[in-house]
Write a protein that holds these residues in place. Structure first.
Motif, mmCIF file in Angstrom:
data_model
loop_
_atom_site.group_PDB
_atom_site.id
_atom_site.type_symbol
_atom_site.label_atom_id
_atom_site.label_comp_id
_atom_site.label_asym_id
_atom_site.label_seq_id
_atom_site.Cartn_x
_atom_site.Cartn_y
_atom_site.Cartn_z
ATOM 1 N N ASN A 5 7.084 31.494 36.842
ATOM 2 C CA ASN A 5 8.198 30.889 36.858
ATOM 3 C C ASN A 5 9.345 32.223 37.266
ATOM 4 O OD1 ASN A 5 8.992 32.272 34.493
ATOM 5 N ND2 ASN A 5 9.124 30.562 33.497
ATOM 6 N N LEU A 52 3.497 29.536 34.445
ATOM 7 C CA LEU A 52 3.650 28.354 34.523
ATOM 8 C C LEU A 52 2.159 27.570 34.410
ATOM 9 C CD1 LEU A 52 6.092 27.964 37.378
ATOM 10 C CD2 LEU A 52 6.446 27.253 35.067
ATOM 11 N N PRO A 61 7.421 24.300 41.292
ATOM 12 C CA PRO A 61 7.384 25.506 41.367
ATOM 13 C C PRO A 61 7.169 26.305 42.846
ATOM 14 C CG PRO A 61 5.255 24.866 40.556
ATOM 15 C CD PRO A 61 6.272 23.697 40.609
#
Length: 145
Positions: free
Chosen positions: A99, A105, A7
């Motif tokens: 996200n 996340l 990420p």
């Protein structure tokens, strides 16, 4: 098959249990989410090749948050109450990494945080920079969801 991509580290928000102000979730940077063990050495009689290193307790780093200065902030009022009036009220904090769709996340839940230090960047007529306030907090521990 879809490959995994780590990420991005720039899409997050910081939620304080003491504030419902929508501006209090926006920070330029968050640091200090780390944990380590203190250890104690134990020397065993007759064993000279090494010493035993035993974990004793966990130690959490101070949480450091930076953002552009706000003039109306419940978090800054909380800091000022601690420094001006010596009123220390603990707050829980959620640091939420999101996200691309804005869904969580990972969440770091920081428990029993209290103000430690407040710093405003230098004011300089020669610079064309945003005034940055740095908030440093101590806390008991964090969990990861």
């Amino acid at each position: 098959m879809v490959d995994y991509y780590p990420p991005w580290g720039f899409y997050y928000k910081v939620e304080f249990s003491i504030s419902q102000n929508k501006n209090d979730v926006r920070f330029q940077s968050v640091s200090g989410l780390s944990v380590e063990y203190d250890s104690e050495e134990f020397k065993e009689g007759g064993e000279n090749r090494f010493t035993h290193k035993l974990p004793v307790r966990t130690k959490y780093a101070d949480l450091v948050l930076k953002r552009g200065m706000l003039t109306d902030s419940a978090v800054i009022d909380w800091f000022l109450n601690a420094f001006r009036d010596r009123t220390f009220t603990a707050s829980d904090i959620n640091i939420i990494l999101m996200n691309e769709q804005g869904e969580p996340l990972r969440t770091w839940s920081v428990f029993h945080a209290i103000p430690k230090k407040w710093l405003v960047s230098d004011l300089n007529a020669n610079d064309n920079a945003v005034v940055i306030e740095t908030l440093e907090l101590i806390y008991r521990y964090f969990t990861i969801k």
